[in-house]
Design an enzyme around this catalytic site. Structure first.
Site, mmCIF file in Angstrom:
data_model
loop_
_atom_site.group_PDB
_atom_site.id
_atom_site.type_symbol
_atom_site.label_atom_id
_atom_site.label_comp_id
_atom_site.label_asym_id
_atom_site.label_seq_id
_atom_site.Cartn_x
_atom_site.Cartn_y
_atom_site.Cartn_z
ATOM 1 N N ILE A 1 13.289 -5.124 -12.011
ATOM 2 C CA ILE A 1 14.378 -4.649 -11.174
ATOM 3 C C ILE A 1 14.354 -3.117 -11.089
ATOM 4 C CG2 ILE A 1 16.854 -4.697 -10.772
ATOM 5 C CD1 ILE A 1 15.343 -7.447 -10.678
ATOM 6 N N GLN B 1 -23.716 14.136 3.498
ATOM 7 C CA GLN B 1 -23.517 13.068 4.479
ATOM 8 C C GLN B 1 -22.627 11.951 3.932
ATOM 9 O OE1 GLN B 1 -26.706 10.196 5.693
ATOM 10 N NE2 GLN B 1 -26.520 11.229 7.685
ATOM 11 N N GLY C 1 8.508 -15.544 -14.330
ATOM 12 C CA GLY C 1 7.774 -16.779 -14.058
ATOM 13 C C GLY C 1 7.845 -17.322 -12.655
ATOM 14 N N GLU D 1 12.511 -4.221 5.443
ATOM 15 C CA GLU D 1 11.975 -3.854 4.136
ATOM 16 C C GLU D 1 10.457 -3.705 4.187
ATOM 17 O OE1 GLU D 1 11.719 -5.502 -0.490
ATOM 18 O OE2 GLU D 1 12.900 -6.592 1.000
ATOM 19 N N ARG D 2 9.792 -4.666 4.782
ATOM 20 C CA ARG D 2 8.327 -4.627 4.820
ATOM 21 C C ARG D 2 7.812 -3.532 5.735
ATOM 22 N NH1 ARG D 2 8.096 -11.271 4.534
ATOM 23 N NH2 ARG D 2 8.261 -11.323 2.245
ATOM 24 N N HIS E 1 -13.208 13.042 -5.672
ATOM 25 C CA HIS E 1 -12.789 14.119 -6.575
ATOM 26 C C HIS E 1 -13.672 14.196 -7.821
ATOM 27 C CE1 HIS E 1 -9.032 14.358 -4.262
ATOM 28 N NE2 HIS E 1 -8.711 15.431 -4.959
ATOM 29 N N GLY E 2 -14.499 13.167 -8.033
ATOM 30 C CA GLY E 2 -15.336 13.154 -9.224
ATOM 31 C C GLY E 2 -14.489 13.103 -10.493
#
Length: 398
Positions: free
Chosen positions: A174, A298, A146, A261-262, A357-358
């Site tokens: 976690i 194209q 939350g 970290e980022r 990739h279809g």
């Protein structure tokens, strides 16, 4: 210099995946070669099994440690090699390239540095050598049900009773919760603090702590080989000696390490983007429709050209930021830009590559299907795209 390259029969063909990075040396290249050989033997043959089991076995991390790949930055007095951030970068890149065991990088390069920076001598001697060897794996527990990005609003409380903290509360989402034997848990040691962030502290919680339990292993859209769980604290008794740093400073400790970290999250997204585009380029050259390869259409060429341009621009920006980070600079705004832009770029690229990739892209036997799932969460964890834009706007003076 370290580079990524693909072979080409045309000598003048632009090599999208070749990058000369001045901050990487021959020593980094040697580590990369050794790690690639290790992963080819110890990870690649088992990825499908680990994905199905929703778990990467603990033994994999122990093998990484035995080979000297974990926590390269830890100082020799604690069992490490005292190497620069470039070695952490190589570890992160190669784990993301094969798409498994990325929590080894998270533990080595994001979580363990909290202990190196803020831990006392007794804590460092107790835990760091085991982190280097792989005997101890780590997890950071911040998120609660939350609260999302509003870390200061956490409710997990740690009330001191003589020489222990009594911890009650719950954490969710976690990562590495099953494998980890040491948890860096953000708690409220002063629930009445104003502002609330001044009441946050970090406790080092061993997995066998009385009153500490692992909850459900959560089902996820992607990153299946990385376990994600809930943690439950019911009058868990944590020794006062396991407080990391000082009481009330936990929020600021967490914020201090967010730049690295980022940066690493952006790096991981970049590697995934490179791999998706590389495999898609190979696929469109081999796949034929209406009597010719779809790479000759194209629309295919325009899609590839656009993605290649976005990728090259992002590579250049990220490489510049990485070099500055290694030099010790503070670049929160630019790294926030890199985190949101590169993770969103990779997520959008996964859709475009899957489309090229279809129908085959929807089949599990093609790697684009797993990349499509795995990259979806990267604009969310480590600070959402919206949070990154808030930081940028604030630092622009808005």
């Amino acid at each position: 210099m370290v580079s990524y390259s693909t072979t080409s029969s045309k000598p003048n063909t632009f090599d999208l995946f070749r990058r000369e990075r001045r901050f990487l040396t021959h020593e980094h290249d040697m580590l990369r070669t050794s790690l690639q050989k290790f992963l080819e033997k110890e990870a690649v043959p088992y990825i499908e099994k680990w994905e199905e089991e929703k778990y990467t076995p603990r033994e994999f991390y122990e093998k990484l440690g035995a080979q000297g790949f974990l926590c390269p930055q830890v100082q020799p007095e604690y069992g490490g090699l005292g190497l620069d951030f470039g070695f952490n970068l190589v570890l992160a890149e190669e784990l993301h390239r094969v798409g498994v065991g990325t929590l080894a990088s998270t533990s080595s390069s994001i979580i363990v540095p909290y202990l190196e920076r803020f831990g006392n001598e007794e804590q460092k001697k107790r835990y760091l050598p085991k982190c280097v060897s792989g005997e101890v794996t780590t997890s950071v527990a911040m998120t609660e049900p939350g609260i999302g990005s509003d870390l200061a609003s956490m409710s997990t409380a740690a009330i001191r009773e003589r020489d222990h903290y009594i911890v009650n509360g719950q954490k969710t989402f976690i990562s590495n919760g099953i494998n980890a034997s040491l948890f860096f848990v953000a708690v409220k040691t002063d629930p009445k603090a104003t502002p609330a962030r001044k009441g946050v502290s970090i406790l080092l919680v061993d997995a066998d702590t009385p009153g500490f339990f692992r909850g459900r292993k959560l089902k996820k859209l992607g990153q299946h080989s990385t376990d994600t769980v809930e943690l439950i604290f019911e009058d868990a008794r944590v020794p006062v000696g396991n407080l990391l740093g000082e009481e009330g400073q936990g929020f600021y400790y967490l914020m201090e390490k967010l730049q690295q970290e980022r940066l690493l999250i952006a790096l991981g997204a970049m590697v995934i983007a490179e791999e998706m585009l590389k495999t898609t380029m190979s696929y469109v050259k081999e796949r034929h429709a209406f009597g010719k390869p779809i790479s000759s259409f194209q629309n295919t060429q325009f899609e590839i050209a656009e993605m290649a341009t976005e990728l090259k621009m992002a590579q250049t920006f990220l490489d510049d930021l990485t070099e500055k980070h290694m030099q010790g600079g503070n670049f929160v705004t630019q790294i926030s830009m890199a985190k949101w832009f590169i993770t969103e770029m990779a997520r959008k690229m996964s859709i475009r590559c899957l489309q090229l990739h279809g129908g085959y892209g929807f089949m599990e036997e093609y790697p684009i299907a797993r990349r499509y799932r795995d990259v979806a969460v990267m604009p969310i964890y480590g600070g959402t795209t919206e949070i990154m834009k808030n930081i940028i706007a604030k630092n622009l003076g808005l």
